[in-house]
Design a protein around this motif. Structure first.
Motif, mmCIF file in Angstrom:
data_model
loop_
_atom_site.group_PDB
_atom_site.id
_atom_site.type_symbol
_atom_site.label_atom_id
_atom_site.label_comp_id
_atom_site.label_asym_id
_atom_site.label_seq_id
_atom_site.Cartn_x
_atom_site.Cartn_y
_atom_site.Cartn_z
ATOM 1 N N PRO A 210 -8.818 0.927 7.143
ATOM 2 C CA PRO A 210 -8.031 2.128 6.842
ATOM 3 C C PRO A 210 -7.692 2.897 8.124
ATOM 4 O O PRO A 210 -8.554 3.126 8.972
ATOM 5 C CB PRO A 210 -8.958 2.946 5.938
ATOM 6 C CG PRO A 210 -9.834 1.912 5.301
ATOM 7 C CD PRO A 210 -10.043 0.862 6.367
ATOM 8 N N VAL A 211 -6.418 3.241 8.250
ATOM 9 C CA VAL A 211 -5.935 3.932 9.440
ATOM 10 C C VAL A 211 -5.191 5.190 9.000
ATOM 11 O O VAL A 211 -4.237 5.108 8.223
ATOM 12 C CB VAL A 211 -4.978 3.029 10.260
ATOM 13 C CG1 VAL A 211 -4.410 3.773 11.457
ATOM 14 C CG2 VAL A 211 -5.685 1.760 10.700
ATOM 15 N N LYS A 212 -5.637 6.345 9.519
ATOM 16 C CA LYS A 212 -4.946 7.598 9.218
ATOM 17 C C LYS A 212 -3.671 7.673 10.048
ATOM 18 O O LYS A 212 -3.690 7.435 11.252
ATOM 19 C CB LYS A 212 -5.836 8.792 9.542
ATOM 20 C CG LYS A 212 -7.014 8.931 8.620
ATOM 21 C CD LYS A 212 -7.832 10.147 8.987
ATOM 22 C CE LYS A 212 -9.031 10.257 8.075
ATOM 23 N NZ LYS A 212 -9.847 11.450 8.414
ATOM 24 N N VAL A 213 -2.567 7.986 9.371
ATOM 25 C CA VAL A 213 -1.267 8.100 10.028
ATOM 26 C C VAL A 213 -0.519 9.302 9.452
ATOM 27 O O VAL A 213 -0.928 9.877 8.446
ATOM 28 C CB VAL A 213 -0.411 6.824 9.830
ATOM 29 C CG1 VAL A 213 -1.070 5.607 10.447
ATOM 30 C CG2 VAL A 213 -0.097 6.585 8.361
ATOM 31 N N LYS A 214 0.564 9.640 10.104
ATOM 32 C CA LYS A 214 1.548 10.542 9.522
ATOM 33 C C LYS A 214 2.758 9.679 9.220
ATOM 34 O O LYS A 214 3.188 8.897 10.056
ATOM 35 C CB LYS A 214 1.943 11.649 10.491
ATOM 36 C CG LYS A 214 0.986 12.814 10.505
ATOM 37 C CD LYS A 214 1.702 14.078 10.929
ATOM 38 C CE LYS A 214 0.770 15.259 10.984
ATOM 39 N NZ LYS A 214 0.173 15.590 9.718
ATOM 40 N N THR B 192 -3.817 0.860 4.413
ATOM 41 C CA THR B 192 -5.001 0.059 4.090
ATOM 42 C C THR B 192 -4.747 -1.441 4.056
ATOM 43 O O THR B 192 -5.677 -2.218 3.949
ATOM 44 C CB THR B 192 -5.551 0.462 2.704
ATOM 45 O OG1 THR B 192 -4.513 0.297 1.735
ATOM 46 C CG2 THR B 192 -6.027 1.895 2.713
ATOM 47 N N CYS C 230 0.827 -1.217 0.000
ATOM 48 C CA CYS C 230 0.000 0.000 0.000
ATOM 49 C C CYS C 230 0.862 1.268 0.000
ATOM 50 O O CYS C 230 0.340 2.360 -0.223
ATOM 51 C CB CYS C 230 -0.968 0.004 1.182
ATOM 52 S SG CYS C 230 -0.182 0.020 2.809
ATOM 53 N N ASP D 262 0.553 13.199 5.480
ATOM 54 C CA ASP D 262 -0.618 12.483 5.964
ATOM 55 C C ASP D 262 -0.875 11.328 5.016
ATOM 56 O O ASP D 262 -0.735 11.474 3.791
ATOM 57 C CB ASP D 262 -1.839 13.411 6.008
ATOM 58 C CG ASP D 262 -1.709 14.475 7.075
ATOM 59 O OD1 ASP D 262 -1.287 14.141 8.203
ATOM 60 O OD2 ASP D 262 -2.031 15.640 6.786
ATOM 61 N N TYR D 263 -1.247 10.190 5.572
ATOM 62 C CA TYR D 263 -1.385 8.990 4.749
ATOM 63 C C TYR D 263 -2.457 8.094 5.360
ATOM 64 O O TYR D 263 -2.773 8.215 6.549
ATOM 65 C CB TYR D 263 -0.038 8.247 4.694
ATOM 66 C CG TYR D 263 0.097 7.311 3.537
ATOM 67 C CD1 TYR D 263 0.313 7.782 2.252
ATOM 68 C CD2 TYR D 263 0.016 5.935 3.719
ATOM 69 C CE1 TYR D 263 0.441 6.918 1.175
ATOM 70 C CE2 TYR D 263 0.144 5.066 2.649
ATOM 71 C CZ TYR D 263 0.352 5.570 1.386
ATOM 72 O OH TYR D 263 0.475 4.712 0.326
ATOM 73 N N VAL D 264 -2.989 7.195 4.563
ATOM 74 C CA VAL D 264 -3.945 6.203 5.054
ATOM 75 C C VAL D 264 -3.403 4.817 4.725
ATOM 76 O O VAL D 264 -3.204 4.488 3.550
ATOM 77 C CB VAL D 264 -5.342 6.393 4.424
ATOM 78 C CG1 VAL D 264 -6.295 5.305 4.916
ATOM 79 C CG2 VAL D 264 -5.902 7.774 4.750
ATOM 80 N N ARG E 211 0.968 7.365 14.630
ATOM 81 C CA ARG E 211 -0.463 7.074 14.698
ATOM 82 C C ARG E 211 -1.192 8.251 15.329
ATOM 83 O O ARG E 211 -0.740 8.782 16.335
ATOM 84 C CB ARG E 211 -0.701 5.801 15.530
ATOM 85 C CG ARG E 211 0.010 4.561 14.953
ATOM 86 C CD ARG E 211 -0.847 3.894 13.968
ATOM 87 N NE ARG E 211 -0.632 2.625 13.390
ATOM 88 C CZ ARG E 211 0.400 2.123 12.764
ATOM 89 N NH1 ARG E 211 1.529 2.742 12.726
ATOM 90 N NH2 ARG E 211 0.318 0.956 12.159
ATOM 91 N N HIS E 212 -2.295 8.672 14.738
ATOM 92 C CA HIS E 212 -3.097 9.781 15.277
ATOM 93 C C HIS E 212 -3.877 9.321 16.481
ATOM 94 O O HIS E 212 -4.244 8.181 16.602
ATOM 95 C CB HIS E 212 -4.087 10.295 14.208
ATOM 96 C CG HIS E 212 -3.428 10.864 13.002
ATOM 97 N ND1 HIS E 212 -2.670 12.013 13.050
ATOM 98 C CD2 HIS E 212 -3.401 10.458 11.716
ATOM 99 C CE1 HIS E 212 -2.225 12.281 11.833
ATOM 100 N NE2 HIS E 212 -2.643 11.348 11.009
#
Length: 128
Positions: free
Chosen positions: A104-108, A99, A70, A95-97, A126-127
């Motif tokens: 889906p996880v939002k991360v930096k 998968t 991904c 910023d990235y997701v 991890r946010h």
């Protein structure tokens, strides 16, 4: 040397390279170190637990084709390729997701590379 505990610390790639495996495991963010061939050589406990992938399943495998396809795109893997081809350092945060193998996880992501360094790094913040 003070342990780098901030995801945003300056010159972090130099500090990461000097850390022992236990110290790398103690970081409050994910750390994935890979060589010029894209093979994961270092993978910390934080990322292993967050991603649900054991260290033995990740270390020794190609990051962008086996472990985290991904991230095999223009936003991540291509930036490392471009920096290497140009002989330029890389230090970008985006910023990235994520998968793969998870919801889906939002991360930096922080992408770190330095010409001549043994490892390049993807750091995962991890946010929340």
């Amino acid at each position: 040397m003070t342990l780098p505990t901030a995801f945003t610390a300056p010159a972090l790639e130099l500090q990461l390279a000097a850390l022992s495996d236990p110290a790398l495991d103690d970081l409050p963010f994910g750390a994935i170190g890979f060589d010029d061939d894209g093979v994961v050589r270092r993978y910390n406990r934080f990322e292993s637990e967050a991603a649900g992938l054991s260290i033995s399943r990740v270390v020794g495998h190609a990051l962008f084709t086996v472990v985290a396809p991904c991230m095999n795109n223009f936003m991540v893997s291509q930036r490392f390729e471009d920096a290497q081809a140009e002989g330029q350092p890389l230090d970008e945060t985006l910023d990235y997701v994520l998968t793969l193998r998870m919801r889906p996880v939002k991360v930096k992501l922080r992408l770190l590379a330095r010409p001549g360094a043994a490892l390049r790094w993807v750091l995962v913040g991890r946010h929340g």
